[in-house]
Scaffold this motif. Structure first.
Motif, short mmCIF file in Angstrom:
data_model
loop_
_atom_site.label_atom_id
_atom_site.label_comp_id
_atom_site.label_asym_id
_atom_site.label_seq_id
_atom_site.Cartn_x
_atom_site.Cartn_y
_atom_site.Cartn_z
N GLY A 39 -6.08 5.47 -45.49
CA GLY A 39 -6.72 4.17 -45.39
C GLY A 39 -6.03 3.31 -44.35
N ALA A 40 -6.78 2.46 -43.69
CA ALA A 40 -6.23 1.50 -42.74
C ALA A 40 -5.79 0.26 -43.52
CB ALA A 40 -7.26 1.13 -41.69
N HIS A 41 -4.49 0.04 -43.57
CA HIS A 41 -3.90 -1.06 -44.35
C HIS A 41 -3.61 -2.21 -43.37
CE1 HIS A 41 -2.20 -2.43 -48.10
NE2 HIS A 41 -0.97 -2.59 -47.62
N LEU A 42 -4.62 -2.99 -43.08
CA LEU A 42 -4.52 -4.03 -42.05
C LEU A 42 -3.71 -5.21 -42.57
CD1 LEU A 42 -8.24 -3.89 -40.84
CD2 LEU A 42 -6.25 -2.67 -39.91
N ALA A 43 -2.88 -5.78 -41.69
CA ALA A 43 -1.94 -6.81 -42.13
C ALA A 43 -2.01 -8.05 -41.25
CB ALA A 43 -0.51 -6.26 -42.13
N ALA A 44 -2.09 -9.21 -41.91
CA ALA A 44 -2.01 -10.50 -41.21
C ALA A 44 -0.90 -11.36 -41.81
CB ALA A 44 -3.34 -11.23 -41.29
N VAL A 45 -0.17 -10.79 -42.77
CA VAL A 45 0.98 -11.46 -43.39
C VAL A 45 2.08 -10.43 -43.59
CG1 VAL A 45 -0.41 -13.20 -44.61
CG2 VAL A 45 0.11 -11.02 -45.74
N GLY A 46 3.29 -10.90 -43.86
CA GLY A 46 4.37 -9.99 -44.21
C GLY A 46 5.60 -10.15 -43.36
N MET A 103 4.52 -15.19 -44.47
CA MET A 103 5.10 -14.18 -45.34
C MET A 103 4.11 -13.69 -46.40
SD MET A 103 7.95 -12.50 -45.62
CE MET A 103 9.17 -13.55 -44.83
N SER A 104 3.21 -14.57 -46.84
CA SER A 104 2.41 -14.26 -48.03
C SER A 104 1.01 -14.85 -47.91
CB SER A 104 3.12 -14.83 -49.26
OG SER A 104 2.27 -14.89 -50.39
N TRP A 105 0.11 -14.30 -48.73
CA TRP A 105 -1.22 -14.88 -48.87
C TRP A 105 -1.15 -16.32 -49.35
CZ3 TRP A 105 -2.66 -16.84 -53.59
CH2 TRP A 105 -1.93 -16.42 -54.71
N LYS A 106 -0.06 -16.68 -50.02
CA LYS A 106 0.06 -18.04 -50.54
C LYS A 106 0.16 -19.06 -49.42
CE LYS A 106 2.31 -16.57 -54.83
NZ LYS A 106 3.54 -16.66 -55.66
N GLN A 107 0.71 -18.67 -48.27
CA GLN A 107 0.71 -19.54 -47.11
C GLN A 107 -0.52 -19.33 -46.23
OE1 GLN A 107 3.90 -17.39 -47.24
NE2 GLN A 107 4.36 -18.81 -48.91
N PHE A 108 -0.99 -18.09 -46.15
CA PHE A 108 -2.06 -17.73 -45.24
C PHE A 108 -3.42 -18.30 -45.67
CE2 PHE A 108 -5.46 -14.78 -44.05
CZ PHE A 108 -5.29 -14.65 -42.68
N LEU A 109 -3.81 -18.07 -46.91
CA LEU A 109 -5.17 -18.43 -47.32
C LEU A 109 -5.44 -19.93 -47.30
CD1 LEU A 109 -5.96 -15.80 -50.09
CD2 LEU A 109 -6.71 -15.85 -47.70
N PRO A 110 -4.50 -20.79 -47.70
CA PRO A 110 -4.77 -22.23 -47.55
C PRO A 110 -5.00 -22.63 -46.09
CG PRO A 110 -3.00 -21.90 -49.11
CD PRO A 110 -3.26 -20.57 -48.47
N LEU A 111 -4.29 -22.00 -45.16
CA LEU A 111 -4.49 -22.30 -43.75
C LEU A 111 -5.85 -21.82 -43.26
CD1 LEU A 111 -0.93 -21.42 -42.38
CD2 LEU A 111 -1.90 -23.70 -42.71
#
Length: 284
Positions: A60-67, A90-98
């Protein structure tokens, strides 16, 4: 033989060299049938070629926009996806609100994901599904990008992440999972009808893994996914990922005879996302 399919997916191939080695051991000696490959992982460059020696392992392609690991593209190319130091959030917790506040340009996400897809498909590697690091593809904008790029590569099968937690995060995950299922059904995509591994992430010891498989079996679903995170004890590179996972315990659980017995007792046969797609009549 039962026609019910269980995909046992090991996430984060390429995270470290030891993680990749553990995943291959869990495939050869245990019940792992599939792995999600992380192009940004610090061990990817050193271990990608090893996949050629495991032709039966679904990819599977494990695409990343955080970490913790750097993106493939420069800060100039994806300015809203990185911070002032050029690092991903670092985390979805910062990414998704943005993302919700439109402070991250989804075109930046598309460019980075496309670069990762290109790297993953080097050397003729074939992938049968797509998912994302920290399950960002549940979010509709990220979901559409991941699905578009995957479809360009002939991939039409995706992870649907689910949760049984009663708190607000679990409720949001369930709502987003339903929306993803509807999008897949409307678009002719395949996905496992049941799944687990988010609530138990990094904590699946032998007893817990057998219980999780039993819960999947009790759903009666024709297809299911168990997401796991095996690793090696004493991995010198894993300290960068402070997730609190019991990596080595999950590896041993995946290789334990009791786990294979649990799969049979739950009424499943082991398979890959390609089997899920074939059962749904979807080309992958």
């Amino acid at each position: 033989m039962t026609d019910r399919v269980l995909v046992v997916n090991a996430d984060d191939y390429g995270l470290t060299e030891a993680t990749s080695r553990a995943i291959l051991r869990a495939h050869r000696e245990g019940v792992v049938t599939s792995t999600s490959v992380l192009a940004l992982g610090s061990g990817f460059a050193r271990t990608a070629a090893w996949l050629a020696d495991a032709p039966g392992l679904g990819l599977g392609a494990h695409l990343a926009a955080v970490g913790e690991d750097p993106p493939l593209l420069s800060a100039r190319e994806i300015p809203t996806l990185v911070d002032a130091q050029g690092r991903l959030r670092m985390s979805w917790k910062q990414f998704l609100p943005l993302v919700a506040a439109r402070r991250i340009d989804l075109d930046d996400v598309r460019r980075e994901f496309a670069a990762q897809m290109e790297l993953l498909h080097e050397d003729g590697r074939r992938f049968d599904h797509v998912d994302t690091h920290q399950n960002l593809h549940l979010w509709p904008g990220v979901r559409d990008i991941a699905m578009d790029l995957a479809a360009e590569r002939g991939i039409r099968c995706i992870r649907v992440t689910r949760s049984a937690e009663r708190g607000p995060v679990g409720q949001v995950v369930r709502r987003l999972a339903v929306r993803l299922e509807r999008r897949c059904t409307a678009s002719g995509w395949a996905f496992p009808a049941a799944s687990t591994g988010l609530d138990e992430a990094g904590a699946l010891t032998t007893d817990g893994m057998a219980a999780a498989i039993g819960r999947l079996g009790a759903t009666g679903a024709p297809t299911a996914e168990l997401a796991t995170h095996p690793g090696e004890a004493g991995d010198p590179d894993i300290h960068r990922y402070a997730w609190g996972y019991v990596w080595a315990d999950e590896l041993e659980a995946l290789c334990a005879p009791a786990t294979r017995a649990a799969v049979a007792a739950a009424g499943f046969r082991l398979g890959t996302f390609a089997d899920v797609a074939a059962r749904a009549g979807v080309g992958a």
